[in-house]
Design an enzyme around this catalytic site. Structure first.
Site, PDB file in Angstrom:
ATOM      1  CB  VAL A  87     -12.758   5.331  -5.033  1.00 42.34           C
ATOM      2  CG1 VAL A  87     -11.837   5.342  -3.812  1.00 42.34           C
ATOM      3  CG2 VAL A  87     -12.086   6.008  -6.220  1.00 42.34           C
ATOM      4  CB  THR A  88     -14.632   0.252  -2.825  1.00 46.32           C
ATOM      5  OG1 THR A  88     -13.835  -0.829  -3.329  1.00 46.32           O
ATOM      6  CG2 THR A  88     -15.707   0.602  -3.833  1.00 46.32           C
ATOM      7  CB  VAL A  89     -11.037   1.065   1.392  1.00 47.87           C
ATOM      8  CG1 VAL A  89     -10.186   0.250   2.366  1.00 47.87           C
ATOM      9  CG2 VAL A  89     -10.153   1.968   0.526  1.00 47.87           C
ATOM     10  NE  ARG A  95     -10.314   5.646   9.812  1.00 53.58           N
ATOM     11  CZ  ARG A  95     -11.333   5.803   8.963  1.00 53.58           C
ATOM     12  NH1 ARG A  95     -11.177   5.447   7.690  1.00 53.58           N
ATOM     13  NH2 ARG A  95     -12.484   6.295   9.362  1.00 53.58           N
ATOM     14  NE  ARG A  96      -5.777  -3.184   7.592  1.00 49.37           N
ATOM     15  CZ  ARG A  96      -5.787  -4.508   7.630  1.00 49.37           C
ATOM     16  NH1 ARG A  96      -4.857  -5.196   6.981  1.00 49.37           N
ATOM     17  NH2 ARG A  96      -6.733  -5.164   8.289  1.00 49.37           N
ATOM     18  N   GLY A  97      -4.082   3.247   4.729  1.00 46.09           N
ATOM     19  CA  GLY A  97      -3.455   4.052   3.695  1.00 46.09           C
ATOM     20  C   GLY A  97      -3.648   3.514   2.289  1.00 46.09           C
ATOM     21  CG  LEU A  99      -8.481   6.763  -1.131  1.00 48.02           C
ATOM     22  CD1 LEU A  99      -8.739   6.342  -2.576  1.00 48.02           C
ATOM     23  CD2 LEU A  99      -9.736   7.361  -0.509  1.00 48.02           C
ATOM     24  CB  THR A 100      -3.087   7.537   0.992  1.00 47.95           C
ATOM     25  OG1 THR A 100      -4.034   8.165   1.867  1.00 47.95           O
ATOM     26  CG2 THR A 100      -1.893   8.460   0.798  1.00 47.95           C
ATOM     27  CE1 TYR A 128     -11.871  10.174  -3.390  1.00 48.69           C
ATOM     28  CE2 TYR A 128     -14.065  10.644  -2.539  1.00 48.69           C
ATOM     29  CZ  TYR A 128     -13.144   9.751  -3.060  1.00 48.69           C
ATOM     30  OH  TYR A 128     -13.496   8.440  -3.244  1.00 48.69           O
ATOM     31  CG  PHE A 418     -17.661  10.381 -13.889  1.00 53.19           C
ATOM     32  CD1 PHE A 418     -16.409  10.213 -13.314  1.00 53.19           C
ATOM     33  CD2 PHE A 418     -18.183  11.658 -13.972  1.00 53.19           C
ATOM     34  CE1 PHE A 418     -15.690  11.295 -12.826  1.00 53.19           C
ATOM     35  CE2 PHE A 418     -17.469  12.762 -13.507  1.00 53.19           C
ATOM     36  CZ  PHE A 418     -16.237  12.567 -12.932  1.00 53.19           C
TER      37      PHE A 418
END
Length: 418
Positions: A87-89, A95-97, A99-100, A128, A418
């Site tokens: 998981v990366t941004v 702050r642009r949603g 990951l959500t 999380y 993992f």
């Protein structure tokens, strides 16, 4: 600047895989250029439709991957898990949603598949809980000061009639998987390992992009010849003044399915010539290691932190999958902002099994689905969470009742990253 609606979140295509890897490396502060052989090795880890990317135009700016996993519940029963990783941004698109959006898409699909829980190892703590995950196991690392440990410097073999043999990667791939299965059938919090896991840990494939260096592998056989333990370790070469050895042996991983196997492997590692320090690698917080030494203070904790996080996707299935030493009941009101598994549930549990069903009765305890994830494997305490204001008693003493049902005598442990 692109708006949220301009950025497309979707499963990546085969052609987009190299750019997805570039974004992944960037997010984890690795060199952004990924060698073709590393890309091909990583390709074996991915499941079609479950590697998501966020694209600003034709450039990947966020990554997300999930895969099938089995997680051992209290009592040894495996449950289906949606394992989340990579998981990366990218820093330019926070702050642009993103990951959500990726998380919502993945968890909805996991719920539809019938997965009981979702799992992940959290690189950062604050992220999380927003998505219903709770820290369910703890990881501890020790550094053993070998000269202080008090072990017999003449130790040469296990006292129980067993033996230690040094083996190679082919032996590990042959014997390791079955040994690990024995461990995870008995260890709440343990997760399944794929064939690729064993290949990556023995140099057959390289998913990390760094040069492979073969470790040492130590195998323990009991007096009757049964394989009960296996360890992978590496040693450095460091000498002090007057040619005094200052070497450190670092454990990559160690499996012991009996206390005798753990004792023999740790004593072996502490007996290697020149080794002054043994670093344990990722262990359970109640691991036997310190107390296998005549002087437990020789094992100094160097890391202790949350490890496996759990997100309950099916309350009834999760609570019915585990075992219970005591007998009791409680009505739990589970708050799930993600809308996947909230509601009020009556748990009736005992040594002969459990039932969990929707209920219209008044709640005894109100808690977020993330707190239920933290409690489910038996490590967290409802009493402690109530004191912290993270669960709410609607009936006096309800937290103690839940603790009596859910907490375990040995702490859950996930040996894997993992």
């Amino acid at each position: 600047m692109s708006s949220r609606t301009d950025i497309d979140v979707r499963p990546i295509t085969d052609d987009e895989f190299p750019d997805w890897n570039r974004a992944l490396n960037t997010g984890f502060l690795m060199p952004p250029l990924v060698a073709p052989e590393q890309v091909e090795a990583r390709r074996r880890m991915f499941v079609p439709g479950r590697s998501l990317g966020a694209f600003d135009g034709d450039r990947c700016v966020a990554t997300f991957r999930s895969f099938d996993q089995e997680l051992t519940a209290v009592g040894g029963r495996p449950v289906r898990a949606d394992a989340i990783s990579n998981v990366t941004v990218t820093a330019t698109h926070r702050r642009r949603g993103l990951l959500t959006r990726m998380m919502a898409q993945d968890l909805a699909a996991a719920k539809e598949r019938g997965d009981v829980v979702a799992t992940l190892i959290a690189a950062e703590y604050p992220i999380y809980g927003r998505y219903g995950f709770g820290p369910a196991t703890t990881m501890t690392e020790w550094a053993v000061d070998v000269p202080r440990a008090g072990l017999d410097p003449r130790w040469a073999a296990p006292e129980d009639g067993g033996r230690i043999d040094l083996v190679d990667g082919e032996d590990v791939r042959k014997l390791g998987p079955e040994l690990h299965e024995r461990l995870r059938r008995a260890q709440p919090g343990a997760v399944s390992r794929t064939e690729l896991w064993w290949q990556a840990r023995t140099g057959v494939v390289n998913t990390q992009g760094t040069p492979w260096t073969e470790p040492n592998y130590a195998l323990y056989r009991s007096a009757d010849g049964e394989v009960e333990g296996l360890a992978s370790y590496r040693a450095d070469e460091r000498w002090g003044d007057a040619k005094q050895p200052l070497n450190t042996a670092t454990v990559d991983w160690l499996i012991g399915v009996t206390p005798a196997a753990e004792r023999a492997l740790w004593h072996y590692l502490c007996s290697i010539d020149w080794v002054q320090t043994v670093k344990s690698g990722w262990r359970s917080p109640d691991d036997l290691l310190p107390h296998l030494l005549p002087d437990p203070r020789a094992a100094r904790i160097t890391t202790q932190a949350d490890w496996l996080w759990v997100r309950i996707l099916d309350v009834a299935a999760a609570l019915e999958a585990r075992t219970y030493d005591g007998r009791g009941s409680a009505v739990l009101e589970v708050v799930d902002r993600g809308g996947l598994t909230g509601g009020r549930w009556r748990l009736e549990a005992g040594p002969d099994g459990a039932s969990c069903a929707p209920s219209t009765e008044s709640a005894d305890l109100v808690l977020d689905v993330g707190e239920l994830g933290a409690l489910w494997l038996g490590d967290a305490s409802a009493v402690r969470l109530a004191a912290l204001g993270r669960v709410r008693e609607e009936r006096a003493g309800a937290a103690r009742v839940v603790d009596a049902l859910l907490r375990t005598s040995r702490r859950p442990w996930c040996p894997d990253m993992f």
